[in-house]
Enzyme design. Structure first.
Site, PDB file in Angstrom:
ATOM      1  N   GLY A  99     -58.671  57.391  -6.130  1.00  0.00           N
ATOM      2  CA  GLY A  99     -57.931  57.998  -5.124  1.00  0.00           C
ATOM      3  C   GLY A  99     -57.397  59.419  -5.525  1.00  0.00           C
ATOM      4  O   GLY A  99     -57.453  59.599  -6.888  1.00  0.00           O
ATOM      5  N   CYS A 100     -57.387  60.260  -4.701  1.00  0.00           N
ATOM      6  CA  CYS A 100     -56.828  61.669  -5.048  1.00  0.00           C
ATOM      7  C   CYS A 100     -55.575  61.804  -5.662  1.00  0.00           C
ATOM      8  O   CYS A 100     -55.502  62.359  -6.834  1.00  0.00           O
ATOM      9  CB  CYS A 100     -56.891  62.566  -3.777  1.00  0.00           C
ATOM     10  SG  CYS A 100     -56.019  61.894  -2.399  1.00  0.00           S
ATOM     11  N   PHE A 101     -54.300  60.934  -4.964  1.00  0.00           N
ATOM     12  CA  PHE A 101     -53.018  61.105  -5.747  1.00  0.00           C
ATOM     13  C   PHE A 101     -53.277  60.347  -7.273  1.00  0.00           C
ATOM     14  O   PHE A 101     -52.926  60.758  -8.258  1.00  0.00           O
ATOM     15  CB  PHE A 101     -52.222  60.566  -5.057  1.00  0.00           C
ATOM     16  CG  PHE A 101     -51.375  61.267  -4.190  1.00  0.00           C
ATOM     17  CD1 PHE A 101     -50.778  62.401  -4.350  1.00  0.00           C
ATOM     18  CD2 PHE A 101     -51.391  60.934  -2.539  1.00  0.00           C
ATOM     19  CE1 PHE A 101     -49.866  63.052  -3.854  1.00  0.00           C
ATOM     20  CE2 PHE A 101     -50.344  61.901  -2.017  1.00  0.00           C
ATOM     21  CZ  PHE A 101     -49.700  62.837  -2.423  1.00  0.00           C
ATOM     22  N   ALA A 102     -54.193  59.133  -7.171  1.00  0.00           N
ATOM     23  CA  ALA A 102     -54.144  58.579  -8.379  1.00  0.00           C
ATOM     24  C   ALA A 102     -54.684  59.420  -9.650  1.00  0.00           C
ATOM     25  O   ALA A 102     -54.461  59.239 -10.690  1.00  0.00           O
ATOM     26  CB  ALA A 102     -54.986  57.308  -8.094  1.00  0.00           C
ATOM     27  N   SER A 142     -54.752  62.530  -9.886  1.00  0.00           N
ATOM     28  CA  SER A 142     -53.834  63.725 -10.531  1.00  0.00           C
ATOM     29  C   SER A 142     -52.898  63.133 -11.371  1.00  0.00           C
ATOM     30  O   SER A 142     -52.563  63.562 -12.419  1.00  0.00           O
ATOM     31  CB  SER A 142     -53.435  64.488  -9.353  1.00  0.00           C
ATOM     32  OG  SER A 142     -52.463  63.547  -8.366  1.00  0.00           O
TER      33      SER A 142
END
Length: 339
Positions: free
Chosen positions: A148-151, A153
């Protein structure tokens, strides 16, 4: 050799970004693109930015899979686990961008995603696809779970710190994401008068990237960490910054922490340590920036990326390159917009 690649779910933000990257990839033919709502239409009729780059049409399903080498699934969660088993039975490599194969425990998947996992066999086989940390496993994988994108980063920022032994294994993650991270379906929160000049915390305590972050950082902490993750919506279209706060086990200075990141990412093409990470520096690219600052007995580590590229489609192409034995940077080796 040219590899034939298909995309299931070609009209969302991630699917369109995959199309943009792959139609210029020197080693790949974009051979199939599906969309239930746009089946029969030329891809360029929907994605006008692709005019002159592809002449294929959307289909409801991939009509002919026999010559495909790899399929990327960019659908809402719950769809990929119904599509991927049949593809893998035909020997087709797959990358799931939806989240269906990220969590290794089916019970945990049901808890966080609200439905039973229907493909536990392949769930155990899926490799978590963050190349800078799991490159060797990705190279030999038949199925990759794109992070995932948040994950992405947060993990890029957290993993070196936890590996270093300099910090305690509890972390507070303050995440901020642009509106494209919420997908194409409109909602009151995404309505411009509500979000255009505001910062909105959301899904506090129940964001689906939380167990994913916990799963990944546990690999580097050596024990189950305590993770408090609070995401926020900010009034930009693309981009994520994760600010990750740790307590130091012993005194450290900025140079010591910078050396930790340089050791982890110094040879990487797409992850760079900088003093002041900036979303604008990476937007439109597969590059990510990390940074850090010691504040007394604490340290904050930053992870910055474009949620649609390094946080989704670009990272998927990076994984695809590894799976197919290609140059890892193929199709992705361009800088961010900068301004």
């Amino acid at each position: 050799m040219t590899y034939r690649v298909g995309i299931i779910g070609g009209t969302g933000y991630t699917g369109s970004e995959l199309s943009r990257i792959l139609c210029r990839h020197q080693d790949v033919e974009l051979a199939a693109l599906t969309s239930r709502s746009n089946a029969g239409k030329a891809v360029t009729e929907v994605h006008t930015f692709l005019k002159g780059y592809t002449d294929i049409c959307f289909t409801e399903k991939i009509a002919d899979t026999k010559d495909l080498d790899l399929v990327l699934v960019a659908t809402p969660y719950g769809v990929a686990m119904n599509e991927i088993p049949a593809l893998m039975d035909q020997g087709i490599k797959c990358i799931d961008l939806s989240g269906d194969y990220r969590l290794k425990n089916p019970t945990q998947y049901a808890q966080w995603y609200g439905k039973e996992h229907t493909d536990p066999e392949h769930l155990t086989q899926a490799v978590y696809g963050l190349p800078e940390l799991f490159r060797d496993k990705i190279r030999g994988a038949e199925l990759v779970a794109n992070p995932g994108c948040f994950a992405t980063s947060a993990i890029l920022a957290c993993a070196p710190m936890l590996k270093s032994g300099l910090v305690c294994d509890d972390v507070i993650i303050d995440g901020k994401s642009g509106t494209s991270g919420a997908g194409m379906i409109p909602s009151p929160r995404l309505h411009h008068p509500n979000c255009g000049e505001s910062v909105i915390p959301y899904s506090v305590g129940n964001h689906r990237h939380t167990p994913e972050i916990e799963m990944a950082v546990e690999m580097f902490a050596g024990e189950k960490p305590s993770v408090a993750f609070v995401p926020h919506l900010v009034p930009i279209v693309r981009g994520i910054i994760a600010s990750c706060y740790f307590r130091l086990k012993k005194p450290a200075d900025d140079e010591m922490i910078a050396a930790v990141f340089s050791k982890q990412y110094g040879a990487e093409r797409f992850v760079h340590y900088v003093e002041e990470p900036s979303i604008r520096a990476v937007v439109g690219s597969n590059h990510a920036q990390v940074g850090s600052k010691v504040i007394g007995d604490r340290v904050v580590a930053f992870g910055v990326l474009d949620n649609l590229v390094k946080g989704a489609a670009g990272q998927a192409v990076q994984n695809m390159n590894l799976m197919l034995g290609l140059d890892e940077a193929a199709g992705l080796d361009y800088p961010g917009l900068g301004v």
